[in-house]
Design a protein around this motif. Structure first.
Motif, short mmCIF file in Angstrom:
data_model
loop_
_atom_site.label_atom_id
_atom_site.label_comp_id
_atom_site.label_asym_id
_atom_site.label_seq_id
_atom_site.Cartn_x
_atom_site.Cartn_y
_atom_site.Cartn_z
N ARG A 621 -5.83 -38.61 4.94
CA ARG A 621 -5.99 -40.03 5.26
C ARG A 621 -5.47 -40.89 4.11
NH1 ARG A 621 -11.49 -43.45 5.69
NH2 ARG A 621 -11.98 -42.01 4.03
N GLU A 622 -5.80 -40.50 2.90
CA GLU A 622 -5.31 -41.27 1.75
C GLU A 622 -3.79 -41.26 1.70
OE1 GLU A 622 -6.32 -39.59 -2.00
OE2 GLU A 622 -5.21 -41.10 -3.14
N ASP A 623 -3.21 -40.07 1.76
CA ASP A 623 -1.74 -39.96 1.68
C ASP A 623 -1.07 -40.78 2.76
OD1 ASP A 623 -1.88 -38.32 -0.46
OD2 ASP A 623 -1.52 -36.46 0.63
N ASP A 624 -1.59 -40.64 3.97
CA ASP A 624 -0.94 -41.33 5.08
C ASP A 624 -1.05 -42.84 4.92
OD1 ASP A 624 0.03 -40.83 8.13
OD2 ASP A 624 -1.15 -42.66 7.93
N LEU A 625 -2.24 -43.31 4.53
CA LEU A 625 -2.42 -44.76 4.41
C LEU A 625 -1.56 -45.32 3.28
CD1 LEU A 625 -6.24 -45.11 5.14
CD2 LEU A 625 -4.40 -46.25 6.39
N VAL A 626 -1.45 -44.58 2.18
CA VAL A 626 -0.64 -45.08 1.07
C VAL A 626 0.85 -45.05 1.44
CG1 VAL A 626 0.09 -44.64 -1.31
CG2 VAL A 626 -2.32 -44.43 -0.69
N PHE A 627 1.28 -43.95 2.01
CA PHE A 627 2.68 -43.80 2.37
C PHE A 627 3.10 -44.87 3.39
CE2 PHE A 627 6.08 -41.46 4.76
CZ PHE A 627 7.01 -41.44 3.73
N SER A 628 2.27 -45.05 4.42
CA SER A 628 2.61 -46.05 5.42
C SER A 628 2.53 -47.46 4.85
CB SER A 628 1.73 -45.91 6.66
OG SER A 628 0.37 -46.00 6.31
N ALA A 629 1.64 -47.67 3.89
CA ALA A 629 1.56 -48.99 3.26
C ALA A 629 2.85 -49.29 2.49
CB ALA A 629 0.36 -49.06 2.32
N VAL A 630 3.34 -48.29 1.78
CA VAL A 630 4.59 -48.49 1.03
C VAL A 630 5.71 -48.87 1.99
CG1 VAL A 630 6.36 -47.30 -0.32
CG2 VAL A 630 3.93 -46.94 -0.85
N ASN A 631 5.81 -48.15 3.07
CA ASN A 631 6.87 -48.44 4.04
C ASN A 631 6.73 -49.80 4.68
OD1 ASN A 631 8.43 -46.23 3.71
ND2 ASN A 631 7.35 -45.01 5.25
N ARG A 632 5.50 -50.12 5.10
CA ARG A 632 5.30 -51.41 5.76
C ARG A 632 5.60 -52.55 4.80
NH1 ARG A 632 -0.45 -52.18 8.44
NH2 ARG A 632 0.47 -54.06 9.31
N LEU A 633 5.13 -52.38 3.55
CA LEU A 633 5.31 -53.45 2.58
C LEU A 633 6.79 -53.71 2.35
CD1 LEU A 633 3.60 -55.29 0.84
CD2 LEU A 633 3.77 -53.65 -1.01
N ARG A 634 7.54 -52.63 2.25
CA ARG A 634 8.97 -52.73 2.03
C ARG A 634 9.60 -53.54 3.17
NH1 ARG A 634 12.62 -49.92 3.15
NH2 ARG A 634 14.48 -49.70 1.87
N GLY A 635 9.20 -53.23 4.38
CA GLY A 635 9.74 -53.94 5.53
C GLY A 635 9.37 -55.41 5.49
N ARG A 636 8.13 -55.68 5.16
CA ARG A 636 7.67 -57.08 5.21
C ARG A 636 8.28 -57.94 4.12
NH1 ARG A 636 2.06 -57.69 8.20
NH2 ARG A 636 2.43 -55.99 9.63
#
Lengths: 743, 743
Positions: A621-636
């Protein structure tokens, strides 16, 4: 089924069938095959009885619950005349009830073929034995040994503090007025300082010990009175700590012995009315005045007044003031300097105006005040000069040229306060649970008919309320030990961001856990919980602000998230493409091992209670939330500025921060279990760890299902395990909380 | 990507590509096709520049966030010199930055083919405008008209009470000591009685109005001081209410005018130390003594003392005492009778011992006491005799022969208290939100670089904290109106179980909502929330016991569940097989219409925001939880006694009760929206209803996914809708809370 039961009750033959019918239906649905088997045996009955029996065998129209209940009542009534009813099997009981054994053979066969051979109606026919008293169940483990495990490496000091608190003057009296409470807490503080407990705050200056000792004293005092803890924290942790961390070696020597002894009482004047969380934009100024070689400290407007300052309203004489340092036209950002605020008679110094913050929700023994500075002059030497100095020509020197890094380095030294507050929060949770679990074990209310009332801790809802919180309190205790350890290890590291993030994470988790646990414990004690004498009132009122001070919990959660993102990115910046590839590879591997349909559906107890499952789930859960946060942030960041991008996904970031915390806490707990050698202790601890982890997963079951990490049936099985674990822990609950009890 | 950006920054040609590159990458991933297109245009560049550009076009090695940030910063810096930069498209901006338009044609084509023609970098190149002040955004709707909708049918009385509370004597002073607070509250109570507000409690006796009026007064007083509300409730609701509901017509006439006028102050002596929730097993006895034709009231042991009795410690002179009625060898169960406890000088009557309960967490203005009865004789006529009478020969008469039904009928009359407490809880939630939302709208902290700090209510985390709770407070308000309506409609029904369950459900939901909302609001105000002057302290302390008194919330939840199971079963008992078949048919139909893969995955906004989705989802959850509870319970009753069977699945039952409540509340909200004609109001209300419903589903998303009712992506889409709804509601939040504000 609408037929009356009287036909059964009045037929001698059917009487023999009663136990079988009851258990067969009440156990769940009957399959066509099972019904066929019953019917074939029923052929032995007289025509009329068979017809009645068959009305019970229509799967489209099963007996209603009330019919089953009526049947159970009748069974119970009739069984009373039999001396050995509860030891009989279904067929035997039927035959005994019918008064002969003509039907026994057929029913006995049926019993086997329906798979009911092991069953009995003992629960129904005898009054339920609610032999739940604790006296009947002794501890599975050595409570003292468990206490030692929980006390951790500073047990000796903890017990010294506890026995010191047994002293005559440490009597808690909740009826004191605010002025009385403040005087009382001051007296206690001086007594503590007189006993030398203040010296532990400054390893290398006034003590040979380390920060762990200070945290231990802090959290142990929290078992007595939270006002005292906060006053202690203000004096030795914040005020003294600011000199210790931000002062030069000379400044440390000059002030700290007096601070530690309680001869010099002081304040930590950081927060302003207008700026609490956003410290970087404080407005108080400290302008260098070349003519007098001194600083002029000033409050430029009302919003810039120092607010919430502990020790300020009454007792403090010196304050560490955080202000924007200005020399000529240059501003160097926030710096700390010492400003005398009262003379020896307690009168405010010239240019200083002090007000009382007024009545608070709790912490009545702490004199929080407001300070205004009207062009107050202090000597140049009062600038705390470990990281930055101003020389007698008014030239600014620093080893940390980046203003951002300098600011965060200075602020970062305050991490000790967060560690201590988290630990004190956890102590408050322990006190609350200690009261609630022991009360609930004794308090009885309602019960089965014709049986004594049941201790309320036996109720499913009550267990769910208290026992997962008990498990989490264990978890937070071990996480606290590890945090202190990590702090000591990282002391000489230049980059303190990791320990800062960890301390923030634990502070957030422990203080919200305290608020939540105290509330649940109060409610679990019903009206008794509302009486002031039972302590929940002060626990609630005093600890309520823990989620706000030393960093607002939401702001800190975002700080943790920021640090997770930075780590993630800098890890890849260092390792370049290889790093990303390796990470993606690891994620793919996880997908194969944890996300395949066999595993996401695996719901047997052995699997669910294995660390292989629950530790991996928390990590995933931690890995997924951090990894997806990095990606989303980059997009935004393409669409909006960094600030808005970050805020637009703040809920995601907070979730990532909390996932990190849960993983770290569970790992600390697991390590603690692994260190224990006594098998009985180990088993109890592993069970608590399992409850903590499964309950954490259960609480976020929506997320895990969203990700396809667990299937619906698995989610249900996890909930069931939480219930089962609570049932298993229940008989040991009082011993477990005894071991945990702070006092 | 590890290349430095300087190569781009220093090439005149590549400068033109900066905006395009930035937006292309920052928007997400570039596909192979898009890269091929960019490369084809890049052929126009000089060899060296093309090589640099191509380092930006490796999908395996995209630019890092920090590189993109650096690019954005550079873009911003260079755009400053252009007067019209923010209005330019990507290609135009690039050309303008490069200082000529040689590349414009090629880039413009690319802009179209990459689908970027509409994009601009305005957000990046200009300082973000955070024009978020409320002054900029006016109300979408008529706040006064909204207030009228929320006030409901008793608006006039509410405003009368509010203006009465404007009177000079109603000044709230949180610094009073407990004795002072008690005297103050007594004075207020008398003033209220003097104003005639007590008479509303007894429709048909002292008033022409109905119970809705009483609830309105109660909940309106709650906007002022909760001690006053509780004292008011004890005197008029509990004490007077017991005479009103359990007394004969003569007894009503004899006592109620004095009670309503505040001339006769009394207590409701039900709870005992040993029995709070389990009223049926109270131990106080009232034994009929034939020789004197009177009752002897007695406290047989310490645990049987009356505890928590409001008005008992100081002011009450008469008490309604609940005791086991005994005549000869027969016990008739719990009955109520009037026992004088003090003489006109305030001295306890002979045989009566009264103690003070002591300091509580809050409600300091209420004098809770403990009463012991030592063989206290009262005349036979003091038995409240609406449902049961004892004649002068000591013969017991009743219209309700079943002891169980008689008990529940008597206790059932107390439902009014639960309705009132729920309403008062909701008022407390309103007060808390009113403070927190208005504070958060004004309080600024942090912000984008070079821009003013941002109101904290603009932050995602803060919106999520306050706005769903705002929506729920609206929901509870409308549910409260409907509850009163239903109560009035059911007044003449003999079977009151439905209204009892509904009142219990709303009491539970409203009081837990109050505890939760006050806490969230306090935290949302940070340190300011901790100051007593800002009201959260008393709101928390005073309302904390609402979840316990008038029925512990967990016990009440189980009572609601029991009633749901009974309804379910009796519905089928009445309708026989047809009923079950119809129900199963309905479930099957639901499965077809709501559980097919198209619907469980449907995640577009129109669908998610449709009542067809969210109302059906809440209904489905309730039906499923109740139906499965019935089945499980039936199965378990085979293995254990009813008590253990019920308890073993209490978590399931509580979930069913809360699902019922959520459905009922959402339906009340929906009906209220439908009644409104003003389109602007309707739109705001529908949005709040949608937020309430979607957030409720989101909070139980684990369950909905377990059931296969929503897919993972749909669960994510619902969370996203909760965020979007919060964003939409944010600019109206202050107006919405203004309309809701109790004062």
């Amino acid at each position: 089924m609408t037929e009356s039961l009287d036909a059964i009750f009045s037929s001698k033959y059917l009487t023999a069938w009663m136990p079988m019918l009851y258990v067969a239906w009440a156990d769940g649905e009957l399959s066509d095959d099972e019904i066929a088997q019953i019917k074939s045996k029923a052929k032995l009955l007289p025509e009329n009885d068979r017809a009645i029996l068959e009305t019970w065998l229509n799967p489209q129209d099963p007996p209603s619950t009330s019919q089953l209940l009526k049947l159970a009542r009748e069974l119970k009534a009739r069984s009373k005349s039999l001396s050995n009813a509860e030891r009989l099997g279904l067929a035997e009981l039927g035959a005994a009830l019918a008064g002969d054994d003509y039907s026994k053979a057929g029913l006995a066969e049926l019993e086997v073929s329906l798979g009911l051979a092991g069953d009995s109606v003992a629960d129904i026919i005898q009054d339920a034995r609610h032999d739940r008293e604790r006296s009947g169940e002794s501890a599975n483990f050595d409570v003292k040994a468990m206490k030692t495990v929980l006390d951790g490496p500073y047990a000796e000091l903890k017990h010294e503090v506890l026995s010191f608190l047994q002293g005559e003057s440490f009597t808690y009296d909740y009826t004191k007025s605010t002025p009385q409470a403040r005087e009382q807490v001051l007296e206690w503080l001086k007594e503590i300082a007189g006993h030398g407990l203040g010296t532990y705050a400054y390893p290398g200056v006034t003590s040979e010990s380390d920060m762990g000792a200070f945290v231990t004293i802090f959290e142990t005092l929290a078992s007595f009175d939270l006002s005292l803890v906060v006053k202690f924290g203000v004096q030795f942790g914040l005020f003294g700590g600011s000199i210790y961390h931000l002062g030069s070696p000379e400044q440390r020597q000059q002030y700290l012995p007096d601070v530690a002894a309680g001869r010099l009482l002081g304040c930590f004047a950081m927060s302003e009315l207008g700026h609490g969380s956003n410290v970087r934009d404080l407005e108080t100024t400290a302008r260098y005045e070349p003519e007098t070689d001194s600083f002029i400290v000033n409050t430029p407007r009302r919003e810039a007044r120092k607010e919430w300052i502990g020790n300020a309203a009454l007792h403090g004489t010196l304050a560490t003031v955080f202000a924007q340092l200005e020399i000529g036209d240059e501003s160097y950002g926030v710096h700390a300097l010492l400003v005398p605020i009262r003379d020896e008679n307690g009168k405010p110094m010239p240019g200083i105006r002090i007000e009382d913050c007024g009545e608070k929700m709790g912490l009545h023994g702490v004199d929080n005040g407001i300070i205004y500075f009207d062009q107050v002059r202090v000597p140049r030497g009062n600038l705390l000069s470990r990281y930055a100095q101003v020389d007698d020509k008014g030239v600014y020197h620093t080893e940390i040229p980046s203003p951002g890094r300098r600011f965060f380095t200075m602020i970062g030294t305050l991490v000790g306060g967060r560690i201590a507050v988290g630990a004190a929060g956890n102590t408050a949770a322990k006190t609350a649970l200690d009261i609630a679990i022991k009360y609930s074990d004794q308090r009885r209310q309602f019960g089965p008919e014709n049986a004594p009332e049941v201790p309320i801790l036996d109720y499913r809802t009550h267990k769910l309320r208290l026992l997962p919180r008990l498990a989490k309190t264990y978890a937070m205790t071990f996480a606290g030990h590890d945090l202190v350890q990590k702090y000591l290890e990282d002391q000489d590291k230049e980059d303190k961001r990791e320990i800062e993030a960890l301390a923030a994470a634990i502070k957030v988790a422990a203080t919200w856990h305290a608020t939540d646990t105290i509330q649940a414990s109060r409610e679990a004690c019903g009206g008794q919980g509302y009486l002031r004498v039972n302590r929940f009132a002060s626990l609630k009122e005093d600890s309520d602000i823990f989620t706000t001070f030393e960093g607002d919990n939401t702001v800190l959660s975002l700080l943790v998230a920021k640090s997770l993102l930075t780590n993630f990115q800098s890890q890849f910046a260092e390792e370049r493409v290889v790093g990303v590839a390796r990470f993606i590879g690891k994620m793919a591997q996880t997908a194969v091992s944890q996300l395949n349909p066999v595993v996401t559906r695996q719901a047997d107890q052995t699997h669910l209670r294995s660390r292989e499952f629950f530790m991996a789930a928390l990590k995933y859960r931690e890995d997924d939330l951090v990894f997806s946060a990095v990606n989303r942030l980059r997009g935004r960041m393409a669409k909006m500025n960094a600030f808005d991008a970050f805020d637009s996904m703040a809920d995601h970031l907070v979730a990532a921060a909390h996932a990190y915390t849960d993983r770290v806490v569970s790992e600390a707990f697991a390590r603690a279990v692994d260190r224990v050698e006594d098998l009985a202790l180990k088993a109890e601890l592993e069970r608590l760890l399992t409850l903590y982890a499964l309950n954490t997963i259960h609480e976020d079951s929506g997320w895990f299902q969203e990700q396809g990490y667990i299937s619906g049936p698995k989610a249900r099985a996890i909930r069931e395990q939480v219930n089962l674990l609570c049932d298993e822990i229940r008989p040991q609950a009082v011993y477990l909380v005894d071991a945990l009890s702070p006092g």
